[in-house]
Design an enzyme around this catalytic site. Structure first.
Site, PDB file in Angstrom:
ATOM      1  N   GLY A  27       0.919  -1.402   0.083  1.00 50.35           N
ATOM      2  CA  GLY A  27      -0.031   0.063  -0.032  1.00 50.35           C
ATOM      3  C   GLY A  27       1.200   1.218  -0.029  1.00 50.35           C
ATOM      4  N   ASN A  28       0.102   2.377   0.701  1.00 55.68           N
ATOM      5  CA  ASN A  28       0.473   3.621  -0.199  1.00 55.68           C
ATOM      6  C   ASN A  28       0.980   3.953  -1.852  1.00 55.68           C
ATOM      7  OD1 ASN A  28       3.428   5.614   1.402  1.00 55.68           O
ATOM      8  ND2 ASN A  28       1.161   6.250   1.479  1.00 55.68           N
ATOM      9  N   LEU A  29       0.478   3.722  -2.020  1.00 53.21           N
ATOM     10  CA  LEU A  29       1.442   3.658  -2.737  1.00 53.21           C
ATOM     11  C   LEU A  29       1.358   4.986  -4.092  1.00 53.21           C
ATOM     12  CD1 LEU A  29      -1.854   0.656  -4.980  1.00 53.21           C
ATOM     13  CD2 LEU A  29       0.780   0.132  -3.497  1.00 53.21           C
ATOM     14  N   GLY A  32       5.343   4.528  -9.212  1.00 48.20           N
ATOM     15  CA  GLY A  32       5.889   2.573  -9.143  1.00 48.20           C
ATOM     16  C   GLY A  32       5.044   1.548  -9.751  1.00 48.20           C
ATOM     17  N   HIS A  33       4.394   1.539  -7.909  1.00 51.46           N
ATOM     18  CA  HIS A  33       3.328   0.678  -8.004  1.00 51.46           C
ATOM     19  C   HIS A  33       2.641   0.703  -9.319  1.00 51.46           C
ATOM     20  CE1 HIS A  33       3.728   1.620  -3.560  1.00 51.46           C
ATOM     21  NE2 HIS A  33       3.951   0.248  -3.514  1.00 51.46           N
ATOM     22  N   LYS A 155      12.426  -3.980  -9.376  1.00 51.28           N
ATOM     23  CA  LYS A 155      13.872  -4.391  -9.564  1.00 51.28           C
ATOM     24  C   LYS A 155      14.572  -3.145  -9.011  1.00 51.28           C
ATOM     25  CE  LYS A 155      14.820  -5.465 -14.151  1.00 51.28           C
ATOM     26  NZ  LYS A 155      15.990  -5.145 -15.508  1.00 51.28           N
ATOM     27  N   ASP A 157      13.540  -3.189  -5.766  1.00 52.41           N
ATOM     28  CA  ASP A 157      13.926  -4.624  -4.555  1.00 52.41           C
ATOM     29  C   ASP A 157      14.438  -5.967  -5.315  1.00 52.41           C
ATOM     30  OD1 ASP A 157      12.863  -3.175  -2.130  1.00 52.41           O
ATOM     31  OD2 ASP A 157      11.215  -3.352  -3.468  1.00 52.41           O
ATOM     32  N   SER A 192      10.109   5.538  -3.543  1.00 51.45           N
ATOM     33  CA  SER A 192       9.782   4.297  -2.214  1.00 51.45           C
ATOM     34  C   SER A 192       8.559   4.854  -2.144  1.00 51.45           C
ATOM     35  CB  SER A 192      10.722   4.081  -1.895  1.00 51.45           C
ATOM     36  OG  SER A 192      10.525   3.609  -0.698  1.00 51.45           O
ATOM     37  N   ARG A 194       9.097   5.037   1.539  1.00 48.07           N
ATOM     38  CA  ARG A 194       9.493   5.336   2.536  1.00 48.07           C
ATOM     39  C   ARG A 194       9.763   6.168   2.385  1.00 48.07           C
ATOM     40  NH1 ARG A 194      10.640  -0.031   3.758  1.00 48.07           N
ATOM     41  NH2 ARG A 194      10.174  -1.363   5.011  1.00 48.07           N
TER      42      ARG A 194
HETATM   43  O1  PAF Z   1       7.954  -4.959  -2.504  1.00 44.96           O
HETATM   44  C1  PAF Z   1       6.767  -4.728  -1.723  1.00 44.96           C
HETATM   45  O2  PAF Z   1       6.260  -3.745  -1.434  1.00 44.96           O
HETATM   46  C2  PAF Z   1       6.668  -6.095  -1.037  1.00 44.96           C
HETATM   47  O3  PAF Z   1       8.079  -6.991   0.085  1.00 44.96           O
HETATM   48  C3  PAF Z   1       6.411  -7.236  -0.685  1.00 44.96           C
HETATM   49  C4  PAF Z   1       6.376  -8.148  -2.895  1.00 44.96           C
HETATM   50  C5  PAF Z   1       4.016  -6.956  -1.020  1.00 44.96           C
HETATM   51  C6  PAF Z   1       5.698  -8.140   0.346  1.00 44.96           C
HETATM   52  O4  PAF Z   1       5.019  -8.207   1.719  1.00 44.96           O
END
Ligand code: PAF
Length: 288
Positions: A27-29, A32-33, A155, A157, A192, A194
């Site tokens: 969440g907190n999109l 990027g998401h 990518k 992560d 991110s 964060r």
């Molecule tokens: O990348 C993330 O947001 C998290 O690590 C994931 C893949 C949703 C798993 O909780």
């Protein structure tokens, strides 16, 4: 778009869908998401996005408690991006043996040693938590569905992406993993959730991590193969600017081991804290 909170409802809603695209998120999109959702949309008839802040992947002193929960705003963005189903389960729904305080009784996945280096070294148990929740989410979402099924991971992560690829390979999951490029702000900062923790001054400074990795890439591109000294210089430069550095590392893109002299595809990865915010980034380079 439907918003679903239980596994039973999810399975009823998916029925015998044969082409599901899945994007797991916490969440907190941000943009990027949303780019991952759009990629899933291109590959699948039905797009499912999960929103679940997974307690199992946070260390005791990490930000599980303060991680932003913004379900309503997230759902608005997901609807606009063409999502069919938002799956937002509770902790109890995902971890049936959760007693309200501890996850001690939970069966977990132990990832291969690639999960013990880099971010895994400073976040013990993190990738076990990620692999466990992703396995559970895959079992919830892809239940009763026939191939082709796809799941999209970013990518940024990169170590997580490799752990998930191993999960799929080693547990013979009928799922194609698609890797999406890292979304970046105009100054290069990797997107991110964060980033929202950064003060305005930290936000300005945050791009230094990306710049440090870019400098290492430039040196490698111009023929420097002294990776140990490139790493140390980049780490020191960041420390001098006030960062608490976890690592800057040049690794093989295939398994994140230290590159041999014949490795052509390399990844420069970095993780460091600015104030209380831990940021990660990476850049890939192919040698000729
Ligand atoms: O990348 C993330 O947001 C998290 O690590 C994931 C893949 C949703 C798993 O909780």
């Amino acid at each position: 778009m439907r918003i679903i909170h239980t596994v039973a409802e999810l399975r009823t809603a998916l029925g015998s869908q044969s082409n599901v695209g899945f994007v797991p998120t916490m969440g907190n999109l941000h943009a990027g998401h949303i780019s991952l959702v759009k990629i899933a949309r291109q590959h699948a008839k039905t797009v499912v996005v999960s929103i679940f802040v997974n307690p199992l992947q946070f260390g005791a002193n990490e930000d599980f408690g303060k991680y932003p929960r913004t379900l309503q705003a997230d759902c608005e963005k997901l609807q606009a991006a063409g999502t069919d189903i938002v799956f937002a389960p509770s902790v109890e729904e995902v971890y049936p043996d959760f007693d309200g305080k501890q996850l001690n009784q939970t069966m977990t996945i132990t990832p291969p040693p690639l999960a013990d280096t880099l971010c895994g070294a400073s976040r013990p148990g993190h990738f076990s938590g990620v692999a466990t929740v992703v396995m559970k989410l895959f079992n919830m979402v892809f239940y009763n569905t026939a191939q082709p099924n796809v799941a999209v991971f970013g990518k940024k992560d990169f170590q997580q992406l490799l752990v998930i690829r191993q999960l799929v390979r080693q547990f013979n999951l009928p799922i194609k993993i698609i890797a999406a490029e890292t979304g970046r702000e105009a100054d290069g900062l990797a997107m991110s959730s964060r980033n929202g923790y950064l003060s305005p001054q930290e936000r300005q400074q945050a791009t230094e991590l990306h710049q440090a990795l870019r400098l290492v890439i430039d040196h490698i591109a111009s023929g420097n193969r002294d990776f140990a000294s490139l790493q140390a210089t980049a780490e020191n430069n960041l420390r001098e600017k006030g960062w608490l550095v976890d690592y800057v590392a040049v690794r093989s893109v295939h398994d994140l081991t230290e590159p041999s002299s014949t490795d052509k595809q390399l990844m420069v990865l970095g993780a460091a804290k600015l104030g209380n915010t831990r940021l990660i980034d990476n850049i890939e380079i192919t040698l000729d």
